[in-house]
Design a protein around this motif. Sequence first.
Motif, PDB file in Angstrom:
ATOM      1  N   VAL A 122      24.827  54.391  32.309  1.00 18.38           N
ATOM      2  CA  VAL A 122      23.987  55.404  32.942  1.00 18.38           C
ATOM      3  C   VAL A 122      22.600  55.347  32.311  1.00 18.38           C
ATOM      4  O   VAL A 122      22.463  55.364  31.083  1.00 18.38           O
ATOM      5  N   SER A 123      21.579  55.283  33.137  1.00 15.52           N
ATOM      6  CA  SER A 123      20.218  55.174  32.629  1.00 15.52           C
ATOM      7  C   SER A 123      19.874  56.361  31.720  1.00 15.52           C
ATOM      8  O   SER A 123      20.099  57.518  32.065  1.00 15.52           O
ATOM      9  N   GLY A 124      19.345  56.046  30.534  1.00 13.77           N
ATOM     10  CA  GLY A 124      18.951  57.067  29.576  1.00 13.77           C
ATOM     11  C   GLY A 124      20.049  57.496  28.628  1.00 13.77           C
ATOM     12  O   GLY A 124      19.784  58.265  27.707  1.00 13.77           O
ATOM     13  N   SER A 125      21.266  56.999  28.827  1.00  8.92           N
ATOM     14  CA  SER A 125      22.375  57.388  27.963  1.00  8.92           C
ATOM     15  C   SER A 125      22.329  56.604  26.649  1.00  8.92           C
ATOM     16  O   SER A 125      21.581  55.641  26.493  1.00  8.92           O
TER      17      SER A 125
ATOM     18  N   GLN B 146      12.720  50.534  24.954  1.00 15.94           N
ATOM     19  CA  GLN B 146      14.089  50.927  25.288  1.00 15.94           C
ATOM     20  C   GLN B 146      15.048  50.642  24.129  1.00 15.94           C
ATOM     21  O   GLN B 146      15.934  51.441  23.830  1.00 15.94           O
TER      22      GLN B 146
ATOM     23  N   LEU C 126      25.462  46.592  31.393  1.00  9.26           N
ATOM     24  CA  LEU C 126      24.347  47.268  32.054  1.00  9.26           C
ATOM     25  C   LEU C 126      24.709  47.789  33.439  1.00  9.26           C
ATOM     26  O   LEU C 126      24.164  48.795  33.892  1.00  9.26           O
ATOM     27  N   SER C 127      25.623  47.122  34.128  1.00  7.36           N
ATOM     28  CA  SER C 127      26.001  47.570  35.470  1.00  7.36           C
ATOM     29  C   SER C 127      26.783  48.882  35.437  1.00  7.36           C
ATOM     30  O   SER C 127      26.843  49.594  36.449  1.00  7.36           O
TER      31      SER C 127
ATOM     32  N   TRP D 183      20.162  47.991  25.473  1.00  6.54           N
ATOM     33  CA  TRP D 183      18.780  47.521  25.367  1.00  6.54           C
ATOM     34  C   TRP D 183      18.475  47.050  23.951  1.00  6.54           C
ATOM     35  O   TRP D 183      17.654  46.143  23.754  1.00  6.54           O
TER      36      TRP D 183
ATOM     37  N   TYR E 121      23.349  53.077  27.235  1.00  6.45           N
ATOM     38  CA  TYR E 121      22.262  52.354  27.893  1.00  6.45           C
ATOM     39  C   TYR E 121      21.247  51.869  26.866  1.00  6.45           C
ATOM     40  O   TYR E 121      20.827  50.707  26.869  1.00  6.45           O
ATOM     41  N   HIS E 122      20.867  52.750  25.954  1.00  8.23           N
ATOM     42  CA  HIS E 122      19.907  52.379  24.911  1.00  8.23           C
ATOM     43  C   HIS E 122      20.502  51.339  23.952  1.00  8.23           C
ATOM     44  O   HIS E 122      19.793  50.443  23.479  1.00  8.23           O
TER      45      HIS E 122
END
Length: 299
Positions: free
Chosen positions: A260-263, A39, A256-257, A270, A266-267
């Motif tokens: 958006v996952s995959g944005s 990630q 993280l809250s 990570w 988000y990366h």
Amino acid sequence: MAQLMPKRRLENIGLGITGFCVALVALVVVTLIFMVAQQGLSTFFVDGMDPIAFFTGQNWIPEQERYGALPMIVGSFAVTLLSTLFALPVAIGSAIFVVEVAPGFGRRVFQPVIELLVGIPSVVYGVLGLYVINALVKAVFGDAAPTGAGILSGALVLAIMILPTITTLSMDALRAVPNQYREGSYALGCTRWQTTWHVVLKSATPSLMTAVILGMTRAFGETLAVQMVIGGVERSMPTGLLDPASTLTAALTAGLSNAVSGSEYYHALWTLGLLLLVMSLIFILIIHLIGRKGAKANG
């Protein structure tokens, strides 16, 4: 029934169970590292972000797609080093007193107090920092620290949190020094302080350095307490110890809250987690190197 079972079968069963436990732990560690790395590296290999710009950028503004991690990196190292600087003299001095001067007091009174500090949750330290330390910094520095939140406040809270860790490990390090070393020093006419300074501390140096590194590891990875007192400002570089700032852990948990996952954001978060993981591995490597050096020095 165990007495009726052949010894070789018992040995194989024990070997299988313990081997499974080791394999399970290794699998968890490898999976964790792989997941975080996959990630975290997506920021560079999927989103096409420049690694140099990411790690040296001085502005973290997700709304403008500006991801510079340097403010959090500086904040993390600043509070870690400063808290260690605050806690180390107190920890070493306390360990010397309860091991070399008053061991009875150390076992009966000091050790339980230290164990009590270890068991206090992080949120309690955070509340203490928010309402006491921040107010104290504001009262001392006035307009230079309008809210009291900043790197100095975070370092003071962390110093209190890592003090039990460094103190306990330092006490164990001093107790591990053979008494023959002390007796030989006294036989040569050295005083107790000369013996402590030139013999005991010198012999325990590798273990004391391990205690310091473990305390720094605790400080570097702390999240909740620091997040409550440091100010949570990651948009720009802090210019002083009284400036509100942020750390890698605080930015990671706060972001993280909302990511958006995959944005790209988000990366990027990570990637901060990957940086934390790498730093933890480096701290562990340093501990092993110090331990190996100490073992060679002691024969």
